[in-house]
Scaffold this active site. Structure first.
Site: not given
Ligand code: SF4
Length: 240
Positions: A115, A198, A201, A225
């Site tokens: 993130c 995302c 996730c 995030c």
């Molecule tokens: S939500 Fe998941 S895939 Fe997206 S940036 Fe964060 S950890 Fe990475």
């Protein structure tokens, strides 16, 4: 801080104001921010329902208002398609992303770093490149356990004010606003999603905590995030 920060009890406002009063309050906050920051104000559009409501509110205040979208290589295809549609309609939304090389499936082994690289760094870049002095977000204090400790107007980063105009809105009131104003949303909501991120996730959550489907199975479960919790400027207030 140029914008008036209120010290009112956020929880009391969540229960104390009705839907129409909350809409008026949000419009008033955005209006005040536009008058104070002019061109140095920008809306952070996450492509989620809350951002869609804030973007619509902001456009009612100032049709010329600009904004930015931070996207990642892991966004669901529906979100990517919705982003293209949104940017086509509103070219004043600038898109930022990171193409940095990362280990495979970093989101499983170190979601904080993932993130940080894919979301926080492009947000910093958006703020720097667009010379933003006040950013407007769709953050709400009833979304989940990590979102209770915020104010409508904040200056967590020196020299960068954050306005959360729908902080006191409930999930139902966001949907009420979107329905009443005919605002289009990401089609994933029709599948039952309530908080979108995302693809690897994000799960569908059904309980009281709207963000419980985020980062399931990791230490970040239901968390953040980092764009609302990590520093976005340097300690001296510069954004480099
Ligand atoms: S939500 Fe998941 S895939 Fe997206 S940036 Fe964060 S950890 Fe990475």
């Amino acid at each position: 801080m140029g914008l008036t920060a209120t010290q009112e009890d956020v929880k009391a406002l969540v229960d104390g104001l009705n839907f129409a009063e909350k809409v008026e309050r949000a419009l008033g906050l955005i209006r005040q921010a536009c008058e104070t920051y002019g061109d140095r104000l920008a809306v952070a559009h996450s492509l989620g329902k809350d951002s869609c409501a804030v973007w619509d509110l902001a456009k009612r205040v100032n049709p010329d208002i600009r904004g930015f979208i931070v996207t990642t290589r892991h966004k669901p295809r529906q979100t990517v398609a919705f982003m293209h549609e949104t940017v086509e309609r509103y070219p004043e939304l600038q898109v930022f992303r990171s193409d940095a090389a990362l280990p495979e499936r970093l989101y499983e082994t170190d979601p904080d770093r993932c993130c940080d690289v894919l979301k926080v760094e492009p947000t910093r870049r958006a703020i720097r490149e667009m010379k933003v002095a006040c950013w407007v977000t769709g953050l709400r204090c009833t979304e989940g356990r990590t979102r209770t400790d915020f104010q409508e107007v904040e200056e967590r980063d020196k020299g960068l004010v954050k306005l959360n105009p729908i902080l006191i809105w409930r999930e139902r009131e966001v949907w009420q606003y979107l329905a009443l104003n005919g605002v289009k949303v990401n089609p994933l909501y029709a599948q039952g999603y309530r908080s979108l991120g995302c693809e690897p996730c994000t799960r569908i959550a059904t309980g009281a905590d709207e963000r419980a489907g985020r980062w399931v199975g990791t230490s970040k479960c239901g968390g953040e995030c980092g764009i609302h919790t990590r520093p976005l400027t340097s300690p001296d207030g510069s954004v480099d």
